[in-house]
Write an enzyme that holds these catalytic residues in place. Structure first.
Site, PDB file in Angstrom:
ATOM      1  N   GLU A  85      -5.612  -2.368  -5.018  1.00 57.86           N
ATOM      2  CA  GLU A  85      -5.270  -3.437  -6.557  1.00 57.86           C
ATOM      3  C   GLU A  85      -4.122  -3.480  -6.853  1.00 57.86           C
ATOM      4  O   GLU A  85      -3.256  -2.295  -5.983  1.00 57.86           O
ATOM      5  CB  GLU A  85      -5.880  -1.852  -8.020  1.00 57.86           C
ATOM      6  N   ALA A  93       3.051  -3.558   0.589  1.00 56.01           N
ATOM      7  CA  ALA A  93       2.967  -4.194  -0.821  1.00 56.01           C
ATOM      8  C   ALA A  93       3.865  -3.667  -1.369  1.00 56.01           C
ATOM      9  O   ALA A  93       5.051  -3.731  -1.981  1.00 56.01           O
ATOM     10  CB  ALA A  93       1.843  -5.296  -0.824  1.00 56.01           C
ATOM     11  N   CYS A 125       3.616   4.507  -9.037  1.00 53.43           N
ATOM     12  CA  CYS A 125       3.496   4.016  -7.723  1.00 53.43           C
ATOM     13  C   CYS A 125       4.817   3.905  -6.847  1.00 53.43           C
ATOM     14  O   CYS A 125       4.256   4.807  -5.062  1.00 53.43           O
ATOM     15  CB  CYS A 125       2.326   3.122  -7.426  1.00 53.43           C
TER      16      CYS A 125
END
Ligand SMILES: NC(=O)C1=CN([C@@H]2O[C@H](COP(=O)(O)OP(=O)(O)OC[C@H]3O[C@@H](n4cnc5c(N)ncnc54)[C@H](O)[C@@H]3O)[C@@H](O)[C@H]2O)C=CC1
Ligand SMILES: O=C(O)[C@H]1O[C@H](OP(=O)(O)OP(=O)(O)OC[C@H]2O[C@@H](n3ccc(=O)[nH]c3=O)[C@H](O)[C@@H]2O)[C@H](O)[C@@H](O)[C@@H]1O
Length: 523
Positions: free
Chosen positions: A200, A262, A315
């Protein structure tokens, strides 16, 4: 002439036959339509998502909204979380989320603690559980702790009675799918499981927007016919609202690694601009001008170049540490060292900010009231996981400051927990986190920026909430101790205007106030 008897009886029988056949047809229709309905029900795709958190909740709500023919159940072991999802007070704050949930909840979106039932009934099971950084044992402080993932996988294997597609939604180390496959197939009782990686990319605060219009949806799977069929099944779900050219399919390992890459690239941009901010302060350059000029290069682009007190969020740090560990395990120490530097600069930026505050205020904040405006890790969220505010507040408390904290979305209990908790403890299901520890006495939490700043010696802006741009700074100045300091960790205030009012202003990466220039250098 009277009709012959046999004619009457024929008519009679015919009538009976007619009524009987009508009734029979009616009855058959009912049975058939019930059968068809249940066949359709059986064919109806059922999705279950394990983990009703910041990712599981919004992603599943959007799938339910965009795919009314799919039944979506979001399950969690945390009873308070599920209760909140079923109430008017959702467990997370996210613009637009409430409308989506209200439209689908009870229709084709359900929140439940009956994990096993919903997993058993589902065709597609998403797993979106915590993947925190390990705090002990092998890889402590770096590796991802897959305890929750593994227990979810074992439970799926235990309760399943039909074939399933299992989707990794959590961010996991590359090659996790292989381990999950092993757990599932060794416990499968002949059931076929296909594993997909579907990381996600949503960002908090814009989750619904990101889910409605994702830059891309990434689906990784096995290159076998079964794997490709599973990829197609998941693609069909997203294709109901995402243009096909934005749905990328890859092998499993590319999808898993792309997610870590990413986040590492995004965090690296922030550390790069933050590193520049330190140099700007030393040279008189203005970091906003530098990043604007740099971002104008179409190869670099303008986004994610805002200097700040440091990046936060659940994260970036966790995923980079995880990446570092994977590099080390693969015998790539130089690559590991390269990515580690992104975290080191982030830590440096937070320490640098605290040192600026203390150094500017005559090298001590002991006993001084410092107002903290903003505690969430970014605006438009109530999330405080790894927020830079924690490290800044702890740094100031270490120098014996008294803190008065205001954040429009974060309550006192959360702030107190965050300031008392150990690193990484926050990233576990609620009931496994340490019990509410004793409050930090030098901290008060207020519900208004004016109350926070009243009688304060200094103001630190740590989250870029829009309301901080438009505060009545003259009023704030009038009610503060003098000299009055503002330390803007998010570059939200108009520095010139505040200096005109009389504030001594420090803003990340901006030309220094004359006052600060005379203070000892900070490191
Ligand atoms: N927060 C974010 O913006 C993003 C997070 N991710 C990744 O998604 C994953 C989940 O993150 P969040 O949703 O933020 O975490 P979260 O902590 O908000 O939610 C995880 C949920 O999983 C539940 N859970 C844990 N073990 C379970 C089990 N065995 N059975 C049922 N429920 C269980 C927990 O109770 C918790 O409610 C993580 O791997 C994270 O790295 C990925 C993209 C964005
Ligand atoms: O894997 C994840 O959890 C998610 O992490 C980030 O999303 P998020 O952490 O929610 O928010 P960001 O907008 O990325 O901000 C992260 C931190 O960087 C800071 N930041 C961001 C941008 C910037 O230019 N400068 C800066 O300091 C923010 O204030 C915040 O503290 C990524 O943007 C998402 O794509 C990813 O899915």
């Amino acid at each position: 002439m009277p009709l012959p008897n046999f004619y009457c009886s024929c008519m009679h029988n015919w009538c009976y036959f007619y009524i009987y056949s009508k009734f029979l047809r009616f009855f058959i229709n009912i049975v058939l339509s019930a059968e068809l309905h249940s066949l359709e029900q059986r064919k109806m795709v059922k999705i279950c998502c394990i983990g009703a958190g910041y990712v599981g909740g919004p992603t599943m709500a959007v799938i339910a909204l965009k795919c009314p023919s799919i039944e979506v159940a979001v399950v969690d072991i945390s009873v308070p979380r599920i209760t909140a999802w079923n109430s008017d007070q959702l467990p997370i704050y996210e613009p637009g989320l409430e409308d989506v949930v209200k439209e689908c909840r009870g229709r084709n979106l359900f929140f439940s603690t009956d994990v096993e039932k919903h997993v058993r009934e589902a065709n597609i099971v998403f797993v979106s559980v915590n993947t925190p950084t390990k705090t002990r044992g092998l890889g402590a402080g770096k590796a991802a702790d897959l305890t929750y993932w593994e227990s979810a996988a074992r439970m799926i294997a235990d309760v399943s009675k039909s074939d399933k597609i299992v989707v990794e939604k959590s961010t996991v180390p590359v090659k996790t799918a292989e381990a999950i496959e092993k757990i599932l197939t060794h416990n499968s009782k002949g059931i076929n499981f296909q594993i997909l990686s579907n990381p996600e990319f949503l960002a908090e605060g814009t989750a619904i927007e990101d889910l409605f219009k994702p830059d891309r949806v990434l689906i990784g799977g096995r290159e076998t016919p079964g794997g490709q069929k599973a990829i197609q099944a998941l693609k069909d779900v997203y294709a109901q609202w995402v243009p096909e050219d934005r749905i990328l399919t890859t092998n499993l390992w590319s999808a898993e690694l792309s997610k870590l890459a990413a986040n590492a690239f995004l965090a690296q941009r922030i550390s790069s601009v933050n590193a520049m901010s330190a140099l700007c302060e030393s040279t008189g350059a203005n970091v906003s001008e530098v990043s604007y000029a740099v971002g104008k290069d179409s190869r670099i682009g303008p986004k994610f170049l805002n200097a700040s007190v440091g990046f936060g969020g659940s994260c970036f740090q966790k995923d980079i540490l995880n990446l570092v560990y994977i590099c080390e395990c693969n015998g790539l120490p130089e690559v590991a060292e390269y990515w580690k530097q992104v975290i080191k600069i982030n830590d440096y930026q937070k320490i640098r900010f605290v040192n600026r505050v203390v150094a500017s205020m005559f090298n001590t904040v002991s006993g001084k009231k410092v107002a903290i405006l903003g505690f969430a890790f970014k605006k438009d969220t109530g999330d405080t996981r790894e927020t830079p505010a924690i490290d800044v507040c702890k740094g100031l408390l270490g120098d014996k400051a008294k803190l008065s904290i205001y954040d429009p979305q974060v309550n006192e209990d959360q702030i107190q927990r965050d300031l008392a908790m150990n690193k990484f403890d926050w990233d576990h299901p609620l009931h496994l986190q340490p019990m509410s520890p004793s409050n930090v006495k030098q901290v008060s939490v207020v519900w208004d920026a004016y109350a926070a700043t009243k009688d304060a010696h200094a103001v630190c802006i740590l989250t870029e909430w829009d309301e901080f741009k438009n505060l009545d700074y003259q009023k704030i100045y009038d009610n503060m101790q003098k000299p009055a300091f503002i330390f803007d960790g998010r570059n939200v205030v108009n520095v010139e205007k505040l200096r005109e009012i009389g504030f001594i202003v420090y803003a990340i990466g901006k030309p220094l106030d004359a006052w600060l220039k005379d203070m000892p250098a900070v490191a």
